[in-house]
Scaffold this motif. Structure first.
Motif, PDB file in Angstrom:
ATOM      1  N   PRO A  21      24.017  -9.896   5.630  1.00 15.77           N
ATOM      2  CA  PRO A  21      23.563  -8.727   4.809  1.00 15.77           C
ATOM      3  C   PRO A  21      22.653  -7.755   5.879  1.00 15.77           C
ATOM      4  O   PRO A  21      22.056  -8.031   6.792  1.00 15.77           O
ATOM      5  N   LYS A  22      22.773  -6.527   5.037  1.00 12.88           N
ATOM      6  CA  LYS A  22      22.076  -5.445   5.886  1.00 12.88           C
ATOM      7  C   LYS A  22      20.302  -5.730   5.787  1.00 12.88           C
ATOM      8  O   LYS A  22      19.856  -6.394   4.734  1.00 12.88           O
ATOM      9  N   PRO A  23      19.468  -5.344   6.976  1.00  9.17           N
ATOM     10  CA  PRO A  23      18.136  -5.688   6.878  1.00  9.17           C
ATOM     11  C   PRO A  23      17.502  -4.699   6.045  1.00  9.17           C
ATOM     12  O   PRO A  23      17.928  -3.520   5.781  1.00  9.17           O
ATOM     13  N   THR A  24      16.475  -5.118   5.016  1.00  5.72           N
ATOM     14  CA  THR A  24      15.599  -4.386   4.204  1.00  5.72           C
ATOM     15  C   THR A  24      14.363  -4.436   4.378  1.00  5.72           C
ATOM     16  O   THR A  24      14.041  -5.485   5.005  1.00  5.72           O
ATOM     17  N   TYR A  25      13.667  -3.606   3.474  1.00  2.00           N
ATOM     18  CA  TYR A  25      12.090  -3.931   3.450  1.00  2.00           C
ATOM     19  C   TYR A  25      11.733  -4.552   2.363  1.00  2.00           C
ATOM     20  O   TYR A  25      10.478  -4.987   2.120  1.00  2.00           O
ATOM     21  N   TRP A  26      12.758  -4.796   1.427  1.00  2.00           N
ATOM     22  CA  TRP A  26      12.331  -5.757   0.168  1.00  2.00           C
ATOM     23  C   TRP A  26      11.570  -6.997   0.470  1.00  2.00           C
ATOM     24  O   TRP A  26      10.553  -7.460  -0.260  1.00  2.00           O
ATOM     25  N   PRO A  27      12.166  -7.768   1.407  1.00  2.00           N
ATOM     26  CA  PRO A  27      11.159  -8.936   1.409  1.00  2.00           C
ATOM     27  C   PRO A  27       9.922  -9.036   2.028  1.00  2.00           C
ATOM     28  O   PRO A  27       8.794  -9.435   1.678  1.00  2.00           O
ATOM     29  N   PHE A  28       9.695  -7.890   2.830  1.00  2.00           N
ATOM     30  CA  PHE A  28       8.042  -7.584   3.187  1.00  2.00           C
ATOM     31  C   PHE A  28       7.225  -7.452   2.056  1.00  2.00           C
ATOM     32  O   PHE A  28       5.941  -7.537   1.795  1.00  2.00           O
ATOM     33  N   PHE A  29       8.121  -6.544   1.332  1.00  2.00           N
ATOM     34  CA  PHE A  29       6.939  -6.072  -0.107  1.00  2.00           C
ATOM     35  C   PHE A  29       6.762  -7.078  -0.989  1.00  2.00           C
ATOM     36  O   PHE A  29       5.907  -7.252  -1.686  1.00  2.00           O
ATOM     37  N   THR A  30       7.892  -8.136  -1.140  1.00  2.00           N
ATOM     38  CA  THR A  30       7.747  -9.193  -1.991  1.00  2.00           C
ATOM     39  C   THR A  30       6.439 -10.029  -1.359  1.00  2.00           C
ATOM     40  O   THR A  30       5.671 -10.487  -2.187  1.00  2.00           O
ATOM     41  N   ALA A  31       6.373 -10.192  -0.086  1.00  2.00           N
ATOM     42  CA  ALA A  31       5.566 -11.143   0.520  1.00  2.00           C
ATOM     43  C   ALA A  31       4.175 -10.521   0.416  1.00  2.00           C
ATOM     44  O   ALA A  31       3.042 -10.791  -0.014  1.00  2.00           O
ATOM     45  N   LEU A  32       4.016  -9.039   0.304  1.00  2.00           N
ATOM     46  CA  LEU A  32       2.933  -8.354   0.269  1.00  2.00           C
ATOM     47  C   LEU A  32       2.209  -8.269  -1.074  1.00  2.00           C
ATOM     48  O   LEU A  32       1.103  -8.503  -1.431  1.00  2.00           O
ATOM     49  N   GLY A  33       2.963  -8.385  -2.161  1.00  2.00           N
ATOM     50  CA  GLY A  33       2.872  -8.679  -3.386  1.00  2.00           C
ATOM     51  C   GLY A  33       2.135  -9.887  -3.759  1.00  2.00           C
ATOM     52  O   GLY A  33       1.235 -10.140  -4.287  1.00  2.00           O
ATOM     53  N   LEU A  34       3.028 -11.050  -2.974  1.00  2.00           N
ATOM     54  CA  LEU A  34       2.174 -12.437  -3.164  1.00  2.00           C
ATOM     55  C   LEU A  34       0.952 -12.497  -2.730  1.00  2.00           C
ATOM     56  O   LEU A  34       0.073 -13.177  -3.208  1.00  2.00           O
ATOM     57  N   MET A  35       0.749 -11.927  -1.233  1.00  2.00           N
ATOM     58  CA  MET A  35      -0.540 -11.799  -0.867  1.00  2.00           C
ATOM     59  C   MET A  35      -1.505 -11.042  -1.692  1.00  2.00           C
ATOM     60  O   MET A  35      -2.743 -11.568  -1.778  1.00  2.00           O
ATOM     61  N   PHE A  36      -1.231 -10.031  -2.527  1.00  2.00           N
ATOM     62  CA  PHE A  36      -2.254  -9.498  -3.354  1.00  2.00           C
ATOM     63  C   PHE A  36      -2.573 -10.190  -4.406  1.00  2.00           C
ATOM     64  O   PHE A  36      -3.547 -10.154  -4.889  1.00  2.00           O
ATOM     65  N   MET A  37      -1.739 -10.985  -4.876  1.00  2.00           N
ATOM     66  CA  MET A  37      -1.737 -11.776  -5.905  1.00  2.00           C
ATOM     67  C   MET A  37      -2.710 -13.077  -5.776  1.00  2.00           C
ATOM     68  O   MET A  37      -3.715 -13.212  -6.374  1.00  2.00           O
ATOM     69  N   GLY A  38      -2.726 -13.294  -4.618  1.00  2.00           N
ATOM     70  CA  GLY A  38      -3.398 -14.394  -3.992  1.00  2.00           C
ATOM     71  C   GLY A  38      -5.010 -14.071  -3.768  1.00  2.00           C
ATOM     72  O   GLY A  38      -5.954 -14.636  -3.992  1.00  2.00           O
ATOM     73  N   TRP A  39      -5.008 -12.696  -3.054  1.00  2.00           N
ATOM     74  CA  TRP A  39      -6.206 -12.166  -2.911  1.00  2.00           C
ATOM     75  C   TRP A  39      -7.040 -11.715  -4.134  1.00  2.00           C
ATOM     76  O   TRP A  39      -8.209 -12.181  -4.164  1.00  2.00           O
ATOM     77  N   GLY A  40      -6.427 -11.449  -4.971  1.00  2.00           N
ATOM     78  CA  GLY A  40      -6.930 -11.142  -6.537  1.00  2.00           C
ATOM     79  C   GLY A  40      -7.240 -12.338  -7.215  1.00  2.00           C
ATOM     80  O   GLY A  40      -8.447 -12.268  -7.955  1.00  2.00           O
ATOM     81  N   LEU A  41      -6.880 -13.485  -6.816  1.00  2.00           N
ATOM     82  CA  LEU A  41      -7.443 -14.938  -7.375  1.00  2.00           C
ATOM     83  C   LEU A  41      -8.984 -14.978  -6.689  1.00  2.00           C
ATOM     84  O   LEU A  41      -9.784 -15.565  -7.344  1.00  2.00           O
ATOM     85  N   LEU A  42      -9.117 -14.537  -5.471  1.00  2.00           N
ATOM     86  CA  LEU A  42     -10.357 -14.874  -4.818  1.00  2.00           C
ATOM     87  C   LEU A  42     -11.367 -13.687  -5.043  1.00  2.00           C
ATOM     88  O   LEU A  42     -12.640 -13.870  -4.948  1.00  2.00           O
ATOM     89  N   SER A  43     -10.746 -12.633  -5.472  1.00  2.54           N
ATOM     90  CA  SER A  43     -11.805 -11.565  -5.626  1.00  2.54           C
ATOM     91  C   SER A  43     -11.613 -10.913  -6.984  1.00  2.54           C
ATOM     92  O   SER A  43     -11.662 -11.489  -8.206  1.00  2.54           O
ATOM     93  N   LEU A  44     -11.184  -9.458  -7.157  1.00  2.00           N
ATOM     94  CA  LEU A  44     -10.955  -8.704  -8.443  1.00  2.00           C
ATOM     95  C   LEU A  44      -9.541  -9.232  -8.935  1.00  2.00           C
ATOM     96  O   LEU A  44      -8.611  -9.148  -8.272  1.00  2.00           O
ATOM     97  N   TRP A  45      -9.674  -9.130 -10.451  1.00  2.00           N
ATOM     98  CA  TRP A  45      -8.336  -9.495 -11.070  1.00  2.00           C
ATOM     99  C   TRP A  45      -7.378  -8.058 -10.860  1.00  2.00           C
ATOM    100  O   TRP A  45      -5.943  -8.485 -10.890  1.00  2.00           O
ATOM    101  N   LEU A  46      -7.845  -7.193 -10.606  1.00  2.00           N
ATOM    102  CA  LEU A  46      -7.014  -5.873 -10.363  1.00  2.00           C
ATOM    103  C   LEU A  46      -6.202  -5.948  -9.144  1.00  2.00           C
ATOM    104  O   LEU A  46      -4.983  -5.582  -9.396  1.00  2.00           O
ATOM    105  N   PHE A  47      -6.586  -6.596  -8.228  1.00  2.00           N
ATOM    106  CA  PHE A  47      -5.622  -6.795  -7.070  1.00  2.00           C
ATOM    107  C   PHE A  47      -4.571  -7.857  -7.540  1.00  2.00           C
ATOM    108  O   PHE A  47      -3.303  -7.576  -6.812  1.00  2.00           O
ATOM    109  N   SER A  48      -4.681  -8.702  -8.401  1.00  2.00           N
ATOM    110  CA  SER A  48      -3.638  -9.575  -8.840  1.00  2.00           C
ATOM    111  C   SER A  48      -2.637  -8.777  -9.796  1.00  2.00           C
ATOM    112  O   SER A  48      -1.512  -9.047  -9.607  1.00  2.00           O
ATOM    113  N   ALA A  49      -3.187  -7.762 -10.504  1.00  2.00           N
ATOM    114  CA  ALA A  49      -2.265  -6.979 -11.338  1.00  2.00           C
ATOM    115  C   ALA A  49      -1.463  -6.243 -10.338  1.00  2.00           C
ATOM    116  O   ALA A  49      -0.170  -6.112 -10.658  1.00  2.00           O
TER     117      ALA A  49
END
Length: 73
Positions: free
Chosen positions: A25-53
């Motif tokens: 398949p062609k390379p895309t940026y979608w896997p990067f943004f998926t991982a970024l979203g997961l990272m923000f969700m985890g960061w939000g668990l440790l700090s503000l709920w807004l980061f998780s949202a």
């Protein structure tokens, strides 16, 4: 004895077997943004709920984009 290499032996001669998938398949940026979203969700668990949202929103949008990209190939 099981053959685990990339060759098969038919009529006494080794024959190469093509690897699957033949076309990548062609390379895309979608896997990067998926991982970024997961990272923000985890960061939000440790700090503000807004980061998780925000992380959940980025994760869902990027996952939908990634699946659509794969469906159209």
């Amino acid at each position: 004895m099981e053959n685990t290499s990339n060759t098969t032996i038919e009529n006494g001669k080794p024959e190469m077997v093509k690897a699957k998938p033949e076309r990548l398949p062609k390379p895309t940026y979608w896997p990067f943004f998926t991982a970024l979203g997961l990272m923000f969700m985890g960061w939000g668990l440790l700090s503000l709920w807004l980061f998780s949202a925000v992380g959940f929103l980025v994760f869902v949008i990027s996952l939908i984009g990634w699946i659509n990209c794969m469906r159209h190939e």
